[in-house]
Each structure stands twice: as C-alpha cells, then as structure tokens.
Write an enzyme that holds these catalytic residues in place. Structure first.
Site, short mmCIF file in Angstrom:
data_model
loop_
_atom_site.label_atom_id
_atom_site.label_comp_id
_atom_site.label_asym_id
_atom_site.label_seq_id
_atom_site.Cartn_x
_atom_site.Cartn_y
_atom_site.Cartn_z
N GLU A 17 1.07 5.13 13.73
CA GLU A 17 -0.13 4.58 14.33
C GLU A 17 -0.15 3.05 14.33
O GLU A 17 -0.44 2.43 15.33
CB GLU A 17 -1.36 5.10 13.59
CG GLU A 17 -2.64 4.74 14.32
CD GLU A 17 -3.81 5.51 13.75
OE1 GLU A 17 -4.54 6.14 14.52
OE2 GLU A 17 -4.00 5.46 12.51
N ASP A 18 0.20 2.48 13.18
CA ASP A 18 0.03 1.03 13.03
C ASP A 18 1.19 0.22 13.58
O ASP A 18 1.06 -0.99 13.77
CB ASP A 18 -0.18 0.67 11.55
CG ASP A 18 -1.47 1.27 11.01
OD1 ASP A 18 -2.23 1.83 11.84
OD2 ASP A 18 -1.71 1.21 9.79
N ASP A 31 -20.07 16.68 -25.52
CA ASP A 31 -18.61 16.55 -25.57
C ASP A 31 -18.14 15.11 -25.34
O ASP A 31 -17.08 14.87 -24.80
CB ASP A 31 -17.94 17.51 -24.60
CG ASP A 31 -18.70 17.62 -23.31
OD1 ASP A 31 -19.58 16.78 -23.09
OD2 ASP A 31 -18.40 18.54 -22.53
N HIS A 45 3.51 6.95 6.21
CA HIS A 45 2.31 7.58 6.77
C HIS A 45 1.52 6.72 7.75
O HIS A 45 0.72 7.24 8.51
CB HIS A 45 1.42 8.16 5.66
CG HIS A 45 0.52 7.16 4.98
ND1 HIS A 45 0.83 6.58 3.79
CD2 HIS A 45 -0.69 6.65 5.34
CE1 HIS A 45 -0.14 5.76 3.42
NE2 HIS A 45 -1.08 5.79 4.35
N HIS A 95 0.85 -1.20 0.00
CA HIS A 95 0.00 0.00 0.00
C HIS A 95 0.89 1.25 0.00
O HIS A 95 0.66 2.20 -0.76
CB HIS A 95 -0.92 -0.03 1.22
CG HIS A 95 -1.57 1.27 1.55
ND1 HIS A 95 -2.46 1.90 0.70
CD2 HIS A 95 -1.48 2.09 2.64
CE1 HIS A 95 -2.89 3.03 1.26
NE2 HIS A 95 -2.29 3.18 2.44
MN MN Z 1 -2.79 4.44 4.27
#
Ligand code: MN
Length: 730
Positions: free
Chosen positions: A83-84, A266, A79, A55
């Site tokens: 937390e994880d 269009d 990112h 990911h």
């Molecule tokens: Mn994520």
C-alpha cells in the site's frame, strides 16, 4: 542510511528468530524481507521522525517473541509495502511467493476498514468483520502486533487520533487478543488504551499501585521466600515469582465490581511454574497445608480449561500478616500458552520444525470454517457466539466430557463413548454394551461434545470387543486395547481348538478300540495328513475341531480296509442287524430306521455340528448337539450318529438369540442381513427390556449347514449396535 535506523531492533530480531527457527533458508527469507522493506520504504518517516522501517522491524521482533513461523515474520516485515510503496502484487509474488503476498494483502485490507467507534453493537460488528476479513489466523496475529506497536508510539499522534485509535483498540483489538488467549498482547493493549482514553483514572490507579508498591513488594518477597522453602523440602522442581496486575484490570475490577482498591484481593499475585501437571496439584496441596485458603477461590482451569485454552490452578491464601495472595500454579507449557495463546498452542501441537506446506495445510484445515462466510450474514449471531465457534472449531483440539460423578476426561475431537470407556478402565471398555450421554441412550459411535455427561453400561455377558469397534474409536489408547484383546482371543481360540481336536481324535481312536500309540504321531498319520494337505499335527487338530476336515474321512483313510461303522456296537441296543439308513434329516445311524430319526427341537443341530443321538421312549432317535444341556446326564441313552454327506441342500431351522442396544431400524437391518446371506427366516420377534436400552431379538433362521450358519452369525454380529448373537437352547 539514517542514523536513526533501528540497528538494535534488527540485532534483537535476528537473535530472536535464531532461537527457534532452525532452517537457514527461513532465516535468509526473513533477512531478504528486511532488505526489501528497507529499500522500498527508503525516505519514508513516521510521525516520530524515525525511518518508517523501524516500525516494521519492531513488528517483526514482537512477532518473533510469539515464535510464529518464518512466513508470518516475513509478511510482518512487508505488511505496509503493497500500500505505502506502490509495489505491484506480481512483483511481490515474484520476489517472495503467493502465500506471503496473500498474507500482506489481507493485512492491508483489514487496515483499510473504517472502524467507527460509537456504540457497543458496532464494536461487536467490527470484531466480526475483522475476523471474517482476516481469513487466516496469521493475518490476525500480524494485525494485532502492528496495532500494539502503533499503540506504543501513539504519543506522536494528535489527541483526537489518539482517542480514536485507543478506543478502537480497546473495543476491537484487545477482545480479539483475549479470545485468542494472547494475554501478553491483550494486557499491553488495554493499559495503553486506558492511558489515552482515561488519563485521569489511569494516573489515579497507577499512583495507588505505586504508593503500596514498596510495602507490597516486601510482602510478596517474604511470601516467595517462605513458599520456596516449603517446596524445596518436597523436592519439586519449580520457579516462583511475583507478578503485577496490569492497571486496566485493576480499574475494571474497581468499576465493574465497585470495589475499593484495598478490596481487590489479588493485588498480591504470585505465580509458580513447575514441570508437570501432577506437580501443580502437589504444590497446591503443600500450599493449602501451610496457608489458609480462602473458600470458593480455588479454580481448577487445568481440569477445565477456559475457552481460549488457558490452563492453571488458582487459589487465594492468607499470608502471615493477614495479607491476601492470589497464587497461580501451572506448567511451563501452560504458562507459555497463557501468555501467547493460540500462537503457543500451535507450537506445542505441531512443533516448531514443521515444514511450510504442512504448516499452511494444517492452518487452512483449522480455518476451514472461515470459508463459510454465510455465517456472517446472520445478524442474530453475536460476536461472542462467533468467537465461540472460532475457539471451539479452530483452536480446541479436545473435548472435555464428564463421568456421572463429575470426573473430567479430555479426549481428542471425534471421540466416542468407547474411547471414554477405555480411558476410564480397560475392563470397562471390554465389557461395554451401551452408553448413556446426557441421560439419553446413544449408539456407541456417537461423537462426544464438550460438557457431555457420559455413562457406560457394562455387562459380564458381553462378548467383548469386535473388529467393528476399531472403526468407532478415535484414541490410539482404545484402539490398542481392542487390538490386544482380539489378538489374544484369536490365539486362545486356536489353542482351545487344537486341544479339542486332539481330544476328538483320541476319543475316536478309543471308541474304535484302536491303539493310540499306533496312530498319534505315527508315520501312518503323517501320510494321511499329507493326503489331506495338512502340514503339521497342530493344523490337523485345529482342522478337526473347526470341522474343516472330517474326522470320519480321516479315520477312513487311517484304517484303510476298515469300515466306517467299525466299532459301532448298536446291535445290542437295537437287536437288529446293522444297516445303513438315510434319513430326511440327513443323519445316518447304524441300524436305525430313517423314519425313527428326528432333530431335537431344543438345540436344532445343523450339518457340521457335533451331534449325538438320544434314544427316546417310543419316539426313535432324537438328534441333539453334543453340547446340548438337555442330554447332559443321559449318557446311557446316547448313541453315535453322523451326518450323511450324501444328503445335500437340506434346510434346517436354527433359533438365534440376539442382544443389541436398541435403535430404530434394528430389526429391519437384521432381516436385510439374513437375506443377503441367503438364509431363510421362519419367525422373528424383538422386544426392549425394562432398562429401555437392551433389545432382545429371537429369530428362527433357515440355513443349509453349520458353515452357512457361521456366516449368518458372523454377519449378524456386524450389524451396528448388535452385542451378541447366540444359538438358543431351550
Ligand atoms: Mn503497520
């Protein structure tokens, strides 16, 4: 390592960052983050069964297609680490730095907001909260890309989760991507959400598009071929391609404009990308010359960019078999900005090779408004307004203003009517005396806003640019024009003064019946010049003309034993023996009684002015300035007079005529300047002309001499809005 590890993704990521990140240290940083994240997420799997790290690799890869900076990609890889993986903040700061850690923290915080999708007004609030919490545009980019990848892999989630996430994406994320101009991401987010939220409609639209695909592709292909032929003949660089509308936008048009599929004009969409703006208009011209345009469908977003910076020309034309084509024409840069929005905008503004602290500072500057979170407590403010502030303050480096005839001029933020005037034409800039913005007279230093209609008042009598204008203008274009003017003027003035001084000297020699050849360029003159510490002839003549050197003093020195009054032949005129007189007016005239000398009221000469005496009938000698028009044709009645240097501290009235663009406190500012210059004032009156713009002020000042007067005039000219200050002559 799991055999499902995304090796291809890593390869693509490194290839992608290497196309635009040139600093090896930055590449190393990204590689380090990749290893760090891989290690920390070891053993974690996604719902799909893939290693979790995949990911993050994909998020970084998508970010790199937006060509964001290395810290943003690093934070993208990390990112979910805080937390994880239970990594403490301090550890990440140590391994990376404060900046990257703060980015990751902010992404995490936003991830934890519970967005409940119930009503429209909630979605509106969510967008607000989202933006407010991000505090940094890079956080928004990471979060959008994170969401995009999660949407791409949404099929592994439960149907309820799918609906919830898809609806949140459509209500919160896609609009933000739209406002930031990142249409690539916006379109994909919308289509994916569409798929999960309204699968029936999705298939319906997809099927209709598919059904007509073969026929449409053929039409588009033919059209591309035909247009290419036209443009190749014109020798214009371009690339042309067909593009498919994304499904959700077709669906939206069908529902909001309640049109049938066939009516959505269009569907046949062609894009032409070329080198520069001029080419865009050229291409538009050639297309309109060859195909019938549909009226009212031409949109010039080049002259008038959208709020999210989108620029392009749009037109709709009728093809050979009556099929309709929407054609977009734009430059490579516009195309990039249309797809990648704010991310591309920064790249073009700052260049990719910017240094990191600089990048951070510039972004911080742009996001200064974020710090003012007080804005958020104002409930009346709509998300639209909020995003308008965002796009206006943060992302728009330009203002777009219009001439009364509708010509659009873009200027950098902070530009003033003077910048506008110089952009229209240099001569207009030079002769500007006032500005009208949206029908209101404004000072020349007014900062222009997008949408302002600007009208410039010019006058042939204007004095031209002054030093102060340099403080008012924002564009380097206007600045360089003003500087050029001032320099030129200075040189011109000096050359003029030298000629004038030379003439004064020659005239004086003639008047004294002295032989020019004996004095001009003579050794005798040289020695006099060195006595007065003047180094060359030009400086000498200049000094004479500007009266920093007294001609009388020079002549006295040159003609050593001769009297300063030699050459005067006043006896004949006055039939009196020559005698020196000292008058209260501070003027000396050979052979004239001081009582008979007075200063002319029309031109009010002051010591230092070049003067001449006028023999009036029964009123003695009236002293005028040499350039006074009232004595122009009176040569026979003129006599030479000189200022008496022994008379000091005289007080002399001088009438000044001041023009200005009107504003409040103008007169009081003028009076303040007079008192600062230690000049007296006998009268002042000011009136505004019929144009309601120009203020005319007549003031009688009291000065000591020409030098003092020069200082007074120079300072009056510096008063804001003052256009000219002249000595008046009646
Ligand atoms: Mn994520």
């Amino acid at each position: 390592m799991s055999d499902r590890y995304d090796h291809l993704g890593v390869e693509a990521l490194l290839k992608s960052v290497n196309t635009y990140i040139t600093n090896p240290a930055h590449i190393l940083l990204i590689e380090k983050a990749l290893l760090y994240a891989t290690e920390k997420h070891e053993g974690q799997v996604r719902k799909s069964g893939e290693p979790y790290i995949n990911h993050l690799i994909q998020v970084a890869l998508i970010l790199s297609t937006l060509k964001v900076g290395p810290k943003t990609i690093t934070a993208g890889l990390l990112h979910d680490v805080l937390e994880d993986c239970g990594v403490p903040r301090e550890e990440m700061v140590k391994a990376f730095d404060e900046e990257v850690t703060t980015l990751v923290e902010s992404v995490t915080k936003i991830g934890n907001i519970e967005f409940k999708d119930e009503k429209e007004y909630l979605a509106v609030n969510h967008r607000k909260i989202f933006i407010a919490m991000a505090k940094d545009i890079r956080v928004i980019l990471i979060k959008l890309v994170d969401r995009l990848h999660n949407m791409r892999t949404l099929k592994y989630m439960s149907p309820e989760k799918q609906k919830k996430i898809a609806s949140e994406t459509l209500e919160v994320y896609a609009p933000i991507a739209h406002r930031l101009g990142i249409s690539e991401i916006k379109n994909e987010l919308e289509d994916l959400s569409f798929f999960y939220l309204y699968p029936d409609k999705y298939y319906e639209v997809a099927q209709m598009v598919e059904l007509r695909k073969i026929e449409r592709d053929k039409q588009v292909e033919t059209m591309i071929h035909d247009i290419s032929e036209v443009l190749t003949q014109q020798n214009i660089q371009f690339r042309i391609f067909g593009r498919s509308k994304h499904l959700y936008s077709i669906y939206k048009k069908m529902t909001t404009k309640s049109k049938r599929f066939e009516e959505i004009l269009d569907l046949n969409a062609i894009r032409i990308v070329t080198k520069n703006e001029l080419n865009c208009y050229e291409i538009l011209g050639h297309i309109h010359a060859n195909y019938r345009p549909i009226p009212g469908r031409l949109k010039d977003y080049i002259a008038m960019p959208k709020m999210n910076m989108y620029q392009s020309l749009h037109t709709t034309i009728v093809g050979p078999e009556g099929s309709i084509f929407e054609v977009q024409i734009r430059t490579e840069m516009m195309d990039d900005i249309a797809e990648k929005g704010v991310a591309a905008h920064w790249r073009y503004k700052e260049g990719v090779k910017r240094s990191q602290p600089q990048e951070q500072k510039e972004i911080e500057d742009k996001l200064g408004w974020f710090k003012d979170l007080g804005m958020l407590t104002d409930e009346s403010e709509s998300a639209g307004e909020y995003m308008d502030i965002l796009t206006h303050d943060v992302f728009e480096a330009n203002v777009y203003v219009m001439s009364p005839k509708g010509r659009v001029i873009d200027l950098p933020n902070g530009s003033t009517p003077l910048d506008f005037a110089y952009r229209i034409h240099t001569e207009i800039g030079h002769s500007t005396v006032g500005a009208i913005v949206n029908n209101t007279m404004v000072p020349l230093n007014t900062v222009l806003k997008t949408g302002d209609v600007v009208q410039i008042k010019t006058s042939k009598q204007s004095n031209g640019p002054s030093e102060d204008w340099l403080k008012i203008v924002k564009t380097s274009h206007a600045r360089s024009k003003i500087k050029g003017f001032l320099q030129h003027k200075e040189l011109e003035d000096r050359a003029e003064f030298i000629t004038k001084g030379h003439q004064m000297f020659i005239d004086e020699l003639k008047r004294r019946d002295l032989d020019e050849k004996e004095y001009v360029n003579s050794k005798r003159l040289d020695s006099v010049l060195s006595h007065f510490a003047v180094s060359n002839d030009n400086d000498f003549y200049y000094a004479l003309a500007v009266k920093s050197l007294s001609l009388a003093a020079v002549m006295e020195k040159l003609t050593t034993k001769r009297s300063i009054l030699d050459g005067f032949n006043l006896e004949k005129l006055f039939k009196q023996p020559a005698k020196r007189s000292i008058s209260k007016s501070g003027i000396r005239v050979a052979g004239v009684d001081s009582m008979m000398i007075s200063l002319a009221g029309c031109c009010s000469p002051v010591p230092g002015d070049e003067i001449v005496g006028f023999i009036s009938k029964g009123q003695g000698v009236k002293v005028h300035r040499k350039d006074c028009p009232n004595i122009k044709n009176e040569a026979k009645r003129l006599i030479d007079v000189i200022w008496d240097e022994t008379v000091t501290e005289g007080k002399y009235d001088v009438k000044l005529f001041i023009t200005a663009t009107d504003r409040s406190f103008l007169v009081s500012d003028l009076v303040t300047v007079l008192s600062q210059c230690k000049a007296g004032m006998n009268s002042i009156n000011s009136s505004v002309l019929d144009d309601k713009i120009t203020a005319i002020t007549n003031v009688t000042v009291v000065v000591n001499d020409a030098e003092h007067l020069k200082v007074v005039i120079a300072n009056l000219r510096k008063v804001p809005n003052v256009l000219s200050v002249e000595r008046s002559i009646k």
